[in-house]
Motif scaffolding. Structure first.
Motif, short mmCIF file in Angstrom:
data_model
loop_
_atom_site.label_atom_id
_atom_site.label_comp_id
_atom_site.label_asym_id
_atom_site.label_seq_id
_atom_site.Cartn_x
_atom_site.Cartn_y
_atom_site.Cartn_z
N GLY A 193 23.89 29.72 4.61
CA GLY A 193 25.40 30.16 4.39
C GLY A 193 25.37 31.27 3.31
N ALA A 194 24.14 32.20 3.52
CA ALA A 194 24.36 33.45 2.43
C ALA A 194 25.42 34.46 3.18
CB ALA A 194 22.88 34.31 2.38
N GLY A 195 26.08 35.13 2.38
CA GLY A 195 27.15 35.69 2.83
C GLY A 195 26.58 37.40 3.14
N LEU A 255 16.77 36.92 8.09
CA LEU A 255 18.21 36.86 8.60
C LEU A 255 18.51 35.49 9.22
CD1 LEU A 255 18.57 40.31 10.39
CD2 LEU A 255 20.08 39.33 8.49
N ARG A 256 17.89 34.87 9.87
CA ARG A 256 18.03 33.56 10.28
C ARG A 256 18.00 32.47 9.51
NH1 ARG A 256 14.49 30.97 15.61
NH2 ARG A 256 15.65 29.25 15.57
N SER A 257 17.32 32.57 8.47
CA SER A 257 17.35 31.57 7.43
C SER A 257 18.75 31.93 6.69
CB SER A 257 16.24 31.58 6.46
OG SER A 257 15.08 31.27 7.16
N ALA A 258 18.87 33.10 6.35
CA ALA A 258 20.28 33.47 5.55
C ALA A 258 21.21 32.86 6.03
CB ALA A 258 20.25 34.91 5.25
N VAL A 259 21.48 33.20 7.36
CA VAL A 259 22.73 32.46 8.16
C VAL A 259 22.81 31.17 8.28
CG1 VAL A 259 23.83 32.24 10.38
CG2 VAL A 259 23.12 34.68 9.45
N ALA A 260 21.46 30.47 8.18
CA ALA A 260 21.54 29.03 8.30
C ALA A 260 21.77 28.39 7.07
CB ALA A 260 19.98 28.58 8.80
N ASN A 276 9.08 32.72 5.12
CA ASN A 276 8.99 31.39 4.78
C ASN A 276 9.40 30.89 3.37
OD1 ASN A 276 7.93 30.65 7.04
ND2 ASN A 276 5.80 30.86 6.43
N ALA A 277 9.08 31.93 2.25
CA ALA A 277 9.44 31.76 0.87
C ALA A 277 11.15 32.22 0.90
CB ALA A 277 8.71 32.98 0.10
N ALA A 278 11.65 32.84 1.52
CA ALA A 278 13.19 33.29 1.74
C ALA A 278 13.71 31.79 2.09
CB ALA A 278 13.49 34.10 2.54
N TYR A 295 17.31 27.32 0.62
CA TYR A 295 17.78 25.93 0.52
C TYR A 295 17.84 25.36 -0.71
CZ TYR A 295 16.75 20.72 1.11
OH TYR A 295 16.94 19.47 0.93
N ALA A 296 16.83 25.67 -1.69
CA ALA A 296 16.97 25.41 -3.16
C ALA A 296 18.42 25.93 -3.80
CB ALA A 296 15.79 25.74 -3.84
N ALA A 297 18.54 27.18 -3.47
CA ALA A 297 19.84 27.80 -4.17
C ALA A 297 21.07 27.24 -3.50
CB ALA A 297 19.85 29.47 -3.89
#
Length: 283
Positions: free
Chosen positions: A158-160, A151-156, A267-269, A274-276
């Protein structure tokens, strides 16, 4: 060797401290007394979730969708939260000592002097996805620490939305929210009953779904295409389920030239997000 000794669990640490204290005492030196862990007390009232930590609580306070019922807070944490008048809060709040919160959360919880009991956020249906171009889909990832970190990475990045199954996924909790460090309040949580059907619906909405697999036939960056991307990750160990693997648009791997060929799911997420995001930024 026992599992406790191999993993360095709190039990092993406790006995190690006792042995050191005994040696110090025999040598005439200072005795280090191991801290006695305080177990968690009674949980929140039925229908409520207990959240703690400065980032988690600050984000909850700023989220108009979050309905807070009670707060326990130390004077220091109150200042760090930027609250000047505790009496002006629209819910019951009480100034306490850190040990008072320890008795409820347990001393292992890093509450930083603040804890709230609140109504959980209501998950949204897939129809509420909106116009976001990037989402994360979790295929039965059950560890709340991992889900919170995702969740933290998704928000960082910009995932919706974060899409999970209604079964075999962790419920909202203090552990999950603390790992998310406030991100829980900044992203749509979507629950689906049938993940394969949900992926088909995402495809109809223009998403290219990419399942991460350490043995995927192509590198992740080479699998990106289109205007909308859904990154699909499975649980550690078993990975993506067979039906999920058959339903995603593509299976892809992270390029890892080192001796270790796989990463923790969170970590994979982060790497995949980042790449996406970089790919979508130039579309």
């Amino acid at each position: 060797m026992s599992d406790d000794k191999k993993s360095g669990t709190p039990k092993d640490t406790h006995y190690a401290k006792l042995r050191r204290a005994h040696r110090d005492q025999k040598a005439g030196g200072p005795v280090e007394r191991p801290r006695v862990a305080i177990p968690a007390g009674d949980g929140p009232a039925d229908g409520l979730v207990r959240l703690y930590g400065l980032h988690t609580v600050r984000a909850a306070l700023d989220n108009p969708r979050r309905k807070i019922k009670t707060m326990l807070v130390t004077r220091n944490a109150l200042e760090r939260l930027g609250i000047s008048d505790i009496a002006a809060l629209p819910f019951k709040a009480e100034l306490v000592e850190p040990k008072d919160i320890d008795k409820l959360t347990g001393s292992e919880a890093v509450h930083q002097g603040v804890m709230i009991d609140a109504l959980p956020l209501k998950p949204k249906p897939l129809s509420a996805l909106g116009e976001t171009r990037l989402v994360v889909v979790l295929d039965q990832v059950t560890d709340p620490h991992n889900v919170g970190a995702v969740l933290r990475s998704a928000v960082a990045f910009g995932a919706g939305a974060l899409i999970t199954t209604s079964r075999h996924s962790p419920t909202e909790s203090g552990v999950l929210a603390k790992a998310a460090s406030g991100a829980l309040e900044h992203i749509d949580l979507i629950e689906v009953k049938n993940l394969a059907a949900a992926l088909d619906e995402l495809h109809e909405a223009g998403f290219r779904s990419i399942g991460l697999d350490s043995e995927g036939p192509a590198e992740l960056e080479a699998s990106f295409a289109g205007e909308r991307i859904a990154l699909v990750l499975g649980a550690e160990g078993k990975g993506l389920r067979q039906k999920t693997r058959e339903t995603v648009t593509a299976l892809a791997r992270l390029d890892m030239p080192g001796a270790i060929r796989s990463l923790n799911v969170s970590n994979a997420a982060a790497v995949a997000l980042y790449a996406a995001r970089r790919f979508l930024a130039v579309r």
